[in-house]
Design a protein around this motif. Structure first.
Motif, PDB file in Angstrom:
ATOM      1  N   VAL A   1      -9.436  -5.387 -10.187  1.00 17.64           N
ATOM      2  CA  VAL A   1      -9.105  -5.036  -8.811  1.00 17.64           C
ATOM      3  C   VAL A   1      -7.617  -5.312  -8.627  1.00 17.64           C
ATOM      4  CG1 VAL A   1      -9.532  -5.496  -6.383  1.00 17.64           C
ATOM      5  CG2 VAL A   1     -11.423  -5.597  -8.026  1.00 17.64           C
TER       6      VAL A   1
ATOM      7  N   GLN B   1      -2.368  -1.527   3.064  1.00 16.17           N
ATOM      8  CA  GLN B   1      -3.527  -0.742   2.657  1.00 16.17           C
ATOM      9  C   GLN B   1      -3.286  -0.209   1.251  1.00 16.17           C
ATOM     10  OE1 GLN B   1      -6.378   0.002   4.567  1.00 16.17           O
ATOM     11  NE2 GLN B   1      -7.260   1.079   2.818  1.00 16.17           N
TER      12      GLN B   1
ATOM     13  N   TYR C   1      -4.287  -5.631  -6.239  1.00 13.35           N
ATOM     14  CA  TYR C   1      -3.911  -5.996  -4.877  1.00 13.35           C
ATOM     15  C   TYR C   1      -2.408  -5.847  -4.688  1.00 13.35           C
ATOM     16  CZ  TYR C   1      -8.428  -8.448  -4.884  1.00 13.35           C
ATOM     17  OH  TYR C   1      -9.754  -8.773  -4.969  1.00 13.35           O
TER      18      TYR C   1
ATOM     19  N   CYS D   1       0.498   1.443  -1.851  1.00  8.80           N
ATOM     20  CA  CYS D   1       0.301   0.369  -0.879  1.00  8.80           C
ATOM     21  C   CYS D   1       1.081   0.756   0.372  1.00  8.80           C
ATOM     22  CB  CYS D   1       0.783  -0.956  -1.439  1.00  8.80           C
ATOM     23  SG  CYS D   1       0.689  -2.338  -0.273  1.00  8.80           S
TER      24      CYS D   1
ATOM     25  N   LEU E   1      -1.183   3.884  -7.998  1.00 10.40           N
ATOM     26  CA  LEU E   1      -1.638   3.122  -6.840  1.00 10.40           C
ATOM     27  C   LEU E   1      -0.575   3.177  -5.753  1.00 10.40           C
ATOM     28  CD1 LEU E   1      -3.111  -0.065  -8.560  1.00 10.40           C
ATOM     29  CD2 LEU E   1      -4.194   2.163  -8.164  1.00 10.40           C
TER      30      LEU E   1
ATOM     31  N   THR F   1      -7.958  -2.511  -4.676  1.00  9.59           N
ATOM     32  CA  THR F   1      -8.453  -1.209  -5.088  1.00  9.59           C
ATOM     33  C   THR F   1      -8.882  -1.322  -6.555  1.00  9.59           C
ATOM     34  OG1 THR F   1      -7.965   1.166  -5.210  1.00  9.59           O
ATOM     35  CG2 THR F   1      -6.132  -0.324  -5.676  1.00  9.59           C
ATOM     36  N   GLN F   2     -10.076  -0.846  -6.840  1.00  6.39           N
ATOM     37  CA  GLN F   2     -10.658  -1.028  -8.177  1.00  6.39           C
ATOM     38  C   GLN F   2     -10.090  -0.019  -9.161  1.00  6.39           C
ATOM     39  OE1 GLN F   2     -13.158  -3.331  -9.359  1.00  6.39           O
ATOM     40  NE2 GLN F   2     -12.523  -2.465 -11.332  1.00  6.39           N
TER      41      GLN F   2
ATOM     42  N   GLY G   1      -7.040   3.680  -6.689  1.00  8.63           N
ATOM     43  CA  GLY G   1      -7.788   3.263  -7.872  1.00  8.63           C
ATOM     44  C   GLY G   1      -8.866   4.261  -8.229  1.00  8.63           C
TER      45      GLY G   1
ATOM     46  N   TYR H   1      -4.559   1.805  -2.113  1.00  9.60           N
ATOM     47  CA  TYR H   1      -5.497   2.846  -2.499  1.00  9.60           C
ATOM     48  C   TYR H   1      -4.992   3.543  -3.758  1.00  9.60           C
ATOM     49  CZ  TYR H   1      -2.139   5.789   0.027  1.00  9.60           C
ATOM     50  OH  TYR H   1      -1.001   6.407   0.466  1.00  9.60           O
TER      51      TYR H   1
END
Length: 119
Positions: free
Chosen positions: A91, A4, A93, A21, A19, A113-114, A8, A6
């Protein structure tokens, strides 16, 4: 095993983001974990990776600005991004080769996540 990503968001040039993960599921251990990014109309590209032993590597365009790290206790990999530039917009990853037992590992991808860098 699930990843997961997140953290961004929208940031001005010169700004920073971190970021994360988070890895969940049946985890025995980590091999190499990586961050990739994909800008609109471009192919996905490697940004940074960290080996199971904790050795980081970076692509040239982020050296000195981005830092990858891992907190094994939290099963989380981070990407600290400083001095962000508009061309970092993409984006992002996370990906990893993860052991679910002592003899078997597999590659996994998280959702993106952008990150948008704009004034």
């Amino acid at each position: 095993v699930q990843l997961q990503a997140y953290g961004g968001g929208l940031v001005q040039p010169g700004g920073y983001l971190r970021l994360s993960c988070a890895v969940s599921g049946s985890i025995f251990g980590f091999n190499t974990m990586s961050w990739y990014r994909q800008a609109p109309g471009k192919q996905r590209e490697l940004v940074a990776r960290i080996t199971g032993g904790g050795t980081p590597t970076y692509v040239d365009f982020v050296k000195g600005r981005f830092t990858i790290s891992r907190d094994s206790a939290k099963n989380t990999v981070y990407l600290q991004m400083n001095n962000l530039k508009p061309e970092d917009t993409a984006v992002y990853y996370c990906s990893g080769n993860i052991y679910s037992n002592s003899y078997s590992s597999a590659n996994y991808w998280g959702q993106g996540t952008q990150v948008t860098v704009s004034s």
